[in-house]
Design an enzyme around this catalytic site. Structure first.
Site, short mmCIF file in Angstrom:
data_model
loop_
_atom_site.label_atom_id
_atom_site.label_comp_id
_atom_site.label_asym_id
_atom_site.label_seq_id
_atom_site.Cartn_x
_atom_site.Cartn_y
_atom_site.Cartn_z
N LEU A 33 -31.41 -44.10 3.58
CA LEU A 33 -30.83 -42.77 3.38
C LEU A 33 -31.25 -41.78 4.47
CD1 LEU A 33 -31.04 -42.37 -0.52
CD2 LEU A 33 -29.16 -43.26 0.87
N PHE A 72 -25.11 -53.01 8.65
CA PHE A 72 -24.59 -51.80 9.33
C PHE A 72 -25.71 -50.84 9.72
CE2 PHE A 72 -21.32 -53.35 6.47
CZ PHE A 72 -20.16 -53.31 7.25
N SER A 76 -26.76 -44.95 16.15
CA SER A 76 -25.50 -45.27 16.83
C SER A 76 -24.93 -44.17 17.72
CB SER A 76 -24.45 -45.67 15.78
OG SER A 76 -24.23 -44.58 14.92
N SER A 116 -20.66 -53.44 18.70
CA SER A 116 -19.97 -52.27 19.26
C SER A 116 -19.33 -52.60 20.59
CB SER A 116 -21.00 -51.17 19.46
OG SER A 116 -20.49 -50.16 20.29
N TYR A 140 -28.08 -47.89 23.50
CA TYR A 140 -27.37 -48.26 22.26
C TYR A 140 -26.62 -49.58 22.46
CZ TYR A 140 -23.79 -48.32 18.67
OH TYR A 140 -22.96 -48.72 17.66
N LYS A 144 -27.37 -53.50 20.85
CA LYS A 144 -26.40 -54.32 20.12
C LYS A 144 -26.23 -55.69 20.79
CE LYS A 144 -25.17 -51.53 16.77
NZ LYS A 144 -25.22 -51.88 15.35
N ASN A 169 -13.29 -47.50 18.51
CA ASN A 169 -13.65 -46.21 17.90
C ASN A 169 -13.25 -46.15 16.42
OD1 ASN A 169 -13.73 -45.77 20.86
ND2 ASN A 169 -14.36 -43.74 20.21
N HIS A 188 -18.64 -37.26 17.02
CA HIS A 188 -17.41 -38.00 17.25
C HIS A 188 -16.20 -37.10 17.36
CE1 HIS A 188 -19.99 -41.29 15.54
NE2 HIS A 188 -19.62 -41.75 16.73
N ARG A 281 -19.60 -36.00 29.57
CA ARG A 281 -20.77 -36.41 28.80
C ARG A 281 -21.33 -37.69 29.44
NH1 ARG A 281 -19.78 -37.61 22.46
NH2 ARG A 281 -18.90 -39.51 23.30
#
Ligand code: UFG
Length: 324
Positions: A33, A72, A76, A116, A140, A144, A169, A188, A281
């Site tokens: 959480l 999951f 991310s 990803s 990131y 993965k 995406n 996002h 970015r």
């Protein structure tokens, strides 16, 4: 089947839990959480545990046998991974190792892993298929890819059967708007556009208008979260006849620029989406579009949500219903 959905309080994980329950599977959600939401756990029991705390994993596995795990849990955010790489390697690699070791000790031999498109880094072709070189350009994506490598080794050493699904995406929400995308710090594009439309966030910043694309903004392949969940279910079935470690790309095979997303959001909402131009970015490739031919051919995956406006509309229904 009794399934464990690690990260099932999060965006994609909660959609997975819902789909598994709809197919009659028992769902147990494991989540710390930290970014997920207890109220998103509606289709199974929640065990609060942390992949970085092995005793909590051990307690979650004790006394019950899982037929498969969907994983999951991850940090991310690409930009955050650039400045906090240790956190990313710890959560995404060490955390996954802890989970895999717990699975091994408890004889759980099937895993569907949330990977990803960022494993590919800067694309060298317009459509990225599974044969595209995997050269991540941020921690990131590297984390993965490391896990994908670990899964290949685990297949050989321990007989773990796995499928890694590389999302492009992820976007949208359930048609009835009962779960959707909700991050404390939203980065996002689609949620940010919708928040700017609602006035619950600042004007959207377009990160770069000078990319080598037709309108100068980045192009991405948006794929609906329910289609992603469906692919996981198919991936689990696939393992029945295909032992070993596998990886598939998941996208719609069509790219949309940031400006096209803004225009589609305005069309869906009937309102203007305020925006301003901002610098690029760090870590953003200009174009990232999936070839999902292999997932279609081998998993039998066929996305139901293929139109950008329909995907945005589902996200809009969810966003409009939120108290923010
Ligand atoms: N963008 C903006 N303004 C915003 C947010 C995003 O202009 O406020 C732009 C980004 O620069 C990018 C595009 O919109 O060009 C999409 O950005 P997102 O942040 O929505 O998604 P990313 O493509 O950066 O990342 C997503 C996932 C990652 C995954 C990656 C793989 O969030 O986890 O896809 O391609 F690694």
């Amino acid at each position: 089947m009794r399934t464990l959905v690690c990260g099932g309080a999060g965006y994609i994980g909660s959609h997975m839990a819902r789909l598994l329950a709809a197919h009659g599977h028992e769902v147990v959600v494991l989540d710390d959480l930290s970014t997920g939401h207890a109220q998103a756990v509606q289709w199974g029991r929640l065990i609060q545990a942390d992949v970085l705390h092995p005793p909590s994993l051990e307690a979650a596995f004790a006394g019950q046998r899982f037929d498969a795990v969907f994983h999951f849990c991850a940090r991310s955010l690409v930009a955050e991974s650039m400045v906090r790489p240790y956190d990313y390697y710890a959560s995404n690699v060490v955390g996954t190792l802890n989970l895999l070791e717990t699975m091994r000790r408890h004889g759980v031999r099937r895993l569907v892993f949330s990977s990803s498109a960022s494993v590919f880094g800067q694309p060298v072709s317009d459509m990225v298929d599974e044969d595209h070189p995997a050269q991540p350009i941020n921690p990131y994506g590297a984390s993965k890819l490391m896990v994908e490598r670990i899964l290949a080794d685990a297949a050989t050493a321990y007989g773990l059967d796995s499928v890694a699904l590389r999302y492009f995406n992820a976007a949208g929400a359930t048609a009835d708007a009962c779960i959707g995308e909700s991050h404390a710090c939203e980065t996002h594009l689609i949620p940010n556009v919708l928040r700017s439309v609602l006035g619950s966030g600042p004007a959207l910043k377009i990160f770069g208008g000078d990319y080598p694309t037709p309108d100068g903004t980045c192009i991405r392949d948006y794929v609906h979260v329910e289609d992603l969940a469906q692919a996981h279910l198919l991936a689990l079935d696939y393992l029945d006849a295909h032992p070993g470690a596998h990886a598939f790309n998941l996208g719609n095979g069509r790219g949309f620029s940031v400006r096209e997303v803004i225009a589609a959001a305005s069309a869906v909402t009937g309102r203007a989406a305020p925006w301003e131009m901002a610098p690029r970015r760090a870590g953003d490739p200009a174009v990232l579009v999936a070839s999902s031919r292999r997932a279609k051919a081998e998993l039998g995956w066929s996305p139901a949500w293929t139109g950008l406006e329909a995907i945005i509309e589902s996200a809009w229904r969810w966003h409009r219903a939120q108290p923010w």
